[in-house]
Design a protein around this motif. Structure first.
Motif, short mmCIF file in Angstrom:
data_model
loop_
_atom_site.label_atom_id
_atom_site.label_comp_id
_atom_site.label_asym_id
_atom_site.label_seq_id
_atom_site.Cartn_x
_atom_site.Cartn_y
_atom_site.Cartn_z
N LEU A 50 0.82 -1.21 0.00
CA LEU A 50 0.00 0.00 0.00
C LEU A 50 0.85 1.27 0.00
N LYS A 51 2.16 1.07 0.04
CA LYS A 51 3.11 2.18 0.09
C LYS A 51 2.80 3.11 1.28
N LEU A 52 2.58 2.48 2.43
CA LEU A 52 2.30 3.22 3.66
C LEU A 52 3.36 2.93 4.71
N GLU A 53 3.77 3.98 5.42
CA GLU A 53 4.61 3.84 6.60
C GLU A 53 3.74 4.12 7.81
N ILE A 54 3.80 3.24 8.81
CA ILE A 54 2.93 3.34 9.97
C ILE A 54 3.78 3.48 11.24
N SER A 55 3.42 4.45 12.08
CA SER A 55 4.09 4.66 13.35
C SER A 55 3.06 4.58 14.47
N ASN A 56 3.36 3.82 15.51
CA ASN A 56 2.45 3.66 16.65
C ASN A 56 3.10 4.15 17.93
N LEU A 57 2.36 4.95 18.71
CA LEU A 57 2.78 5.26 20.07
C LEU A 57 2.43 4.08 20.97
N SER A 58 2.84 4.15 22.23
CA SER A 58 2.89 2.95 23.08
C SER A 58 1.53 2.36 23.45
N ASN A 59 0.46 3.15 23.43
CA ASN A 59 -0.83 2.61 23.86
C ASN A 59 -1.79 2.40 22.70
N VAL A 60 -1.26 2.15 21.52
CA VAL A 60 -2.07 1.97 20.32
C VAL A 60 -2.14 0.49 19.97
N PHE B 297 -10.45 11.32 11.64
CA PHE B 297 -9.94 10.23 12.46
C PHE B 297 -10.39 10.45 13.90
N ILE B 298 -11.05 9.45 14.49
CA ILE B 298 -11.61 9.60 15.84
C ILE B 298 -11.30 8.35 16.66
N ASP B 299 -10.85 8.56 17.90
CA ASP B 299 -10.56 7.42 18.79
C ASP B 299 -10.66 7.87 20.24
N ASP B 300 -10.96 6.91 21.11
CA ASP B 300 -10.99 7.14 22.56
C ASP B 300 -9.60 7.33 23.13
N SER B 301 -8.58 6.81 22.45
CA SER B 301 -7.19 6.92 22.90
C SER B 301 -6.53 8.15 22.29
N GLU B 302 -6.00 9.03 23.14
CA GLU B 302 -5.32 10.22 22.64
C GLU B 302 -4.06 9.84 21.89
N MET B 303 -3.38 8.78 22.34
CA MET B 303 -2.18 8.32 21.64
C MET B 303 -2.53 7.77 20.26
N ALA B 304 -3.68 7.14 20.13
CA ALA B 304 -4.10 6.65 18.82
C ALA B 304 -4.34 7.82 17.88
#
Length: 421
Positions: free
Chosen positions: A201-211, A261-268
């Motif tokens: 998909l030619k995507l780079e994904i970065s996750n913070l610790s609580n995602v 983009f909407i999520d209950d997790s601020e880190m997400a």
């Protein structure tokens, strides 16, 4: 559902957020009780205290009932935790003026003298929180953590030693223990986000610790990515976005779309924001911002002017340690209200969760798009404003709401849907 919290002469009425949800889950657990019991036994006085991971405010409300002027700092990554705490403070008529609210990325003050924590399910996130504390806590500062006894082992104690200082556990009470960690005064660096790629998909994904799915593409998202809906969509919501991978790919497929983009997790939410920038997804022939990022309880505070024609949703079926389907109900019901006429809700879930039953009740239609041995993709369409979709006694009536005259199994969150869009 029990709502009366009673520990060490403290009497409170506590509800999960929102209080209208129908579940048998209470707003606190024995680890909350154990922490409060411990504080009263050691006759703890009111000092500047950080409370971390207080699910629905049991710890916060208890301290304020002990001393209404107790200076508090509350840290949470979950919007529902923040809203639940506010709800329970108001219900018990407790003063919230001395509370400072922070999320799990904001700088902590150096004035903290005591820390109370609940052990989170995600230990990578927990290590992150301890490292944050190491940057501000002087040597000798006491950190008290409430946890299930079965969760405490040598590996967990090593997490303390590595990220904050030595720790020891109390005797067991109601199958819980209080861990006492003493800050060693050494400053640790915060862990960096985990970055990985989806080459096809030619995507780079970065996750913070609580995602969720910290270092790989989860299989539910994979089947969703392989089966994006057909259409010409211009306003899309990635509901429960996590790292934002569904919304990112939706922008690739529908380049003229505006994505929320909407999520209950601020880190997400922050991970999704970083990933949007990382992948340069703004379309050059469109003017202005092309994405928004909301830290929210599902669509509770969605702007009145946002009327999506597509909502992508991979609902969670747990809240912390609790297994529950009320979040999925809320997502589906609020999606029905938010969608413009003819709009589509595109959902992926484990087959055994039977989301098709819920969607059929709400939208009066549900189509299976794809399935495998574990997951199913379902699609429901908002047929018209006057659709004879069904929302039961949980929904406050409104002129554009589906007919609620027929009995049904309980759904959550009545008051959240009473306002017209």
């Amino acid at each position: 559902m029990t709502t009366q919290f009673s520990v060490a002469d403290i009497e409170l009425e506590l509800h999960r957020y929102p209080s209208e949800q129908e579940s048998n889950l209470q707003a606190w657990d024995a680890a909350d009780e154990h922490l409060i019991k411990h504080l009263t036994e050691i006759e703890q006085t009111a000092v500047t205290t950080a409370i971390i991971n207080d699910n629905f405010g049991a710890l916060t409300a208890s301290l304020l009932s002990m001393d209404s002027q107790w200076p508090l700092l509350l840290e949470t990554d979950a919007k529902t935790s923040q809203l639940g705490t506010q709800q329970n403070l108001a219900k018990n008529k407790l003063n919230s003026e001395n509370i400072r609210w922070v999320n799990s990325r904001e700088a902590l003050p150096s004035s903290v003298e005591l820390v109370l924590m609940k052990l989170p399910k995600n230990l990578s996130y927990f290590a992150h929180q301890l490292s944050r504390l190491s940057q501000v806590l002087p040597q000798g500062t006491q950190v008290l953590i409430g946890a299930k006894a079965k969760s405490i082992n040598k590996s967990l104690l090593e997490v303390f030693a590595k990220n904050l200082g030595p720790a020891s556990a109390s005797l067991t009470w109601k199958k819980t223990r209080v861990i006492t960690c003493i800050s060693d005064g050494k400053v640790r660096s915060l862990p960096q986000g985990v970055t990985w790629s989806i080459p096809e998909l030619k995507l780079e994904i970065s996750n913070l610790s609580n995602v969720f799915a910290a270092n790989k593409l989860d299989i539910g998202a994979r089947i969703m990515l392989d089966n994006m809906p057909k259409g010409d969509f211009t306003s899309i919501i990635d509901l429960g976005c996590g790292n934002g991978v569904l919304g990112l790919h939706a922008k690739q497929v529908f380049p003229k779309a505006y994505v929320h983009f909407i999520d209950d997790s601020e880190m997400a939410v922050e991970s999704a924001r970083q990933n949007w920038s990382l992948n340069n997804l703004d379309t050059t022939d469109l003017v202005g911002e092309q994405a928004t990022f909301g830290w929210d309880d599902c669509l509770t505070h969605l702007s009145e002017g946002v009327r999506p024609d597509l909502i992508l949703c991979n609902p969670p079926f747990h809240q912390g340690e609790a297994i529950t389907d009320h979040i999925a109900w809320q997502m589906f019901l609020q999606s029905w209200r938010a969608l413009k006429n003819g709009g589509i809700l595109h959902v992926v879930g484990n087959r055994h969760l039977a989301y098709h039953v819920k969607l059929q009740r709400i939208f009066k239609n549900c189509t299976t798009v794809e399935s495998n041995g574990k997951f199913v993709i379902l699609q429901a369409q908002k047929i018209s404003k006057k659709a004879e979709s069904h929302e039961d006694e949980y929904l406050a009536p409104s002129s554009d709401a589906p007919d609620s005259s027929q009995p049904s199994e309980p759904h959550p969150q009545s008051s959240l849907y009473g306002a017209k869009r």
